[in-house]
Enzyme design. Sequence first.
Site, PDB file in Angstrom:
ATOM      1  N   HIS A 176       0.824   4.177  -5.151  1.00 39.77           N
ATOM      2  CA  HIS A 176       2.051   4.707  -4.788  1.00 39.77           C
ATOM      3  C   HIS A 176       3.034   5.426  -4.690  1.00 39.77           C
ATOM      4  O   HIS A 176       3.252   6.299  -3.881  1.00 39.77           O
ATOM      5  CB  HIS A 176       3.252   3.397  -5.794  1.00 39.77           C
ATOM      6  N   HIS A 217      -3.040   1.500 -10.466  1.00 42.51           N
ATOM      7  CA  HIS A 217      -2.510   0.830  -9.400  1.00 42.51           C
ATOM      8  C   HIS A 217      -0.430   1.904  -8.963  1.00 42.51           C
ATOM      9  O   HIS A 217      -0.562   1.876  -7.735  1.00 42.51           O
ATOM     10  CB  HIS A 217      -2.142  -0.567  -9.789  1.00 42.51           C
ATOM     11  N   GLU A 218      -0.370   2.500  -9.898  1.00 39.72           N
ATOM     12  CA  GLU A 218       0.821   3.144  -9.848  1.00 39.72           C
ATOM     13  C   GLU A 218       0.535   4.631  -9.111  1.00 39.72           C
ATOM     14  O   GLU A 218       1.362   5.130  -7.771  1.00 39.72           O
ATOM     15  CB  GLU A 218       1.866   3.401 -11.357  1.00 39.72           C
ATOM     16  N   HIS A 271       1.565  -2.523  -0.538  1.00 37.37           N
ATOM     17  CA  HIS A 271       1.069  -3.295  -1.441  1.00 37.37           C
ATOM     18  C   HIS A 271      -0.184  -3.354  -0.767  1.00 37.37           C
ATOM     19  O   HIS A 271      -0.187  -3.947   0.952  1.00 37.37           O
ATOM     20  CB  HIS A 271       2.154  -4.128  -2.519  1.00 37.37           C
TER      21      HIS A 271
HETATM   22  N1  TQI Z   1       5.842  -3.340 -10.805  1.00 37.18           N
HETATM   23  C1  TQI Z   1       5.847  -3.384  -9.289  1.00 37.18           C
HETATM   24  C2  TQI Z   1       4.411  -2.803  -8.602  1.00 37.18           C
HETATM   25  O1  TQI Z   1       4.288  -1.870  -8.914  1.00 37.18           O
HETATM   26  C3  TQI Z   1       7.469  -2.349  -9.442  1.00 37.18           C
HETATM   27  C4  TQI Z   1       6.935  -2.796  -7.332  1.00 37.18           C
HETATM   28  C5  TQI Z   1       7.089  -3.801  -6.506  1.00 37.18           C
HETATM   29  C6  TQI Z   1       6.631  -2.108  -6.261  1.00 37.18           C
HETATM   30  N2  TQI Z   1       7.207  -4.071  -5.401  1.00 37.18           N
HETATM   31  C7  TQI Z   1       6.897  -2.324  -5.271  1.00 37.18           C
HETATM   32  C8  TQI Z   1       6.068  -0.379  -6.255  1.00 37.18           C
HETATM   33  C9  TQI Z   1       6.905  -2.175  -4.044  1.00 37.18           C
HETATM   34  C10 TQI Z   1       6.474   0.032  -5.348  1.00 37.18           C
HETATM   35  C11 TQI Z   1       6.326  -1.134  -3.661  1.00 37.18           C
HETATM   36  O2  TQI Z   1       3.567  -3.497  -7.790  1.00 37.18           O
HETATM   37  S1  TQI Z   1       5.009  -4.006 -11.468  1.00 37.18           S
HETATM   38  C12 TQI Z   1       1.129  -4.640 -10.816  1.00 37.18           C
HETATM   39  C13 TQI Z   1       0.305  -5.950 -10.644  1.00 37.18           C
HETATM   40  C14 TQI Z   1       3.173  -4.079 -10.879  1.00 37.18           C
HETATM   41  C15 TQI Z   1       2.298  -5.223 -10.291  1.00 37.18           C
HETATM   42  O3  TQI Z   1       5.353  -3.746 -12.615  1.00 37.18           O
HETATM   43  O4  TQI Z   1       5.101  -5.319 -11.449  1.00 37.18           O
HETATM   44  C16 TQI Z   1       0.446  -3.568 -11.319  1.00 37.18           C
HETATM   45  C17 TQI Z   1       2.529  -3.009 -11.820  1.00 37.18           C
HETATM   46  F1  TQI Z   1      -0.402  -5.353  -9.250  1.00 37.18           F
HETATM   47  F2  TQI Z   1      -1.094  -5.667 -10.822  1.00 37.18           F
HETATM   48  F3  TQI Z   1       0.353  -7.002 -10.169  1.00 37.18           F
HETATM   49  C18 TQI Z   1       1.368  -2.373 -12.118  1.00 37.18           C
HETATM   50 CL1  TQI Z   1      -0.747  -2.735 -11.153  1.00 37.18          CL
HETATM   51 ZN    ZN Z   2       2.366  -2.222  -6.381  1.00 41.48          ZN
END
Ligand code: TQI
Ligand code: ZN
Length: 169
Positions: free
Chosen positions: A130, A126-127, A136
């Site tokens: 980004h 996922h990261e 998303h």
């Molecule tokens: N971290 C968020 C994410 O990576 C950080 C974030 C929020 C973000 N809004 C964003 C990053 C917009 C970029 C653009 O989404 S998290 C998941 C999932 C997170 C969440 O820690 O909430 C994953 C990290 F999708 F599973 F909920 C990894 Cl896989």
């Molecule tokens: Zn994300």
Amino acid sequence: HYSFFPNRPRWPRQRSQLTYAYSPDNPLSDAVRGVFSRSFERWSEVTPLTFSETTSYSRADIRIGFYIGDHGDGEPFDGVLGTLAHAFAPTVGRLHLDGDENWIIDGDFLNSSPYSAVDLESVAVHEIGHLLGLGHSSVEEAIMYPTISSGTRRVELSNDDIMGVQELY
Ligand code: TQI
Ligand code: ZN
Ligand code: ZN
């Protein structure tokens, strides 16, 4: 449906062979290296991009590290659950993971706690999305869907992820 960051930042064409390195502050296991190597592979299979590990942290395009709490980039981590990790839009190349999480690595619980455990590979894939410029997705099966349940493994790119990244690269 997939989305992009505002202004659609992407890695420029001349920078399609990307390097990554792990922060020298946290020596990493081969298991963690394997997780990231596989995660990068999933994205390189569907794009012209390649990813290779380099030992030069300062020169790497993508810098990966585990951090706890406030770690100096204005986006502090928050202990177990909540924020798990964050990555910045192209071409920042910063991928940080919350060192307080009970990470599941290759099915093993890193902190030997099955409670609130999160699969590292699912978060890594996922990261990296980004890092490449994806925001998303509204598609629940997508890697870029913004929520995941504790203990769930979601590592296969969906058609939605592939269409999104192929629109950028
Ligand atoms: N971290 C968020 C994410 O990576 C950080 C974030 C929020 C973000 N809004 C964003 C990053 C917009 C970029 C653009 O989404 S998290 C998941 C999932 C997170 C969440 O820690 O909430 C994953 C990290 F999708 F599973 F909920 C990894 Cl896989
Ligand atoms: Zn994300
Ligand atoms: Zn950070």
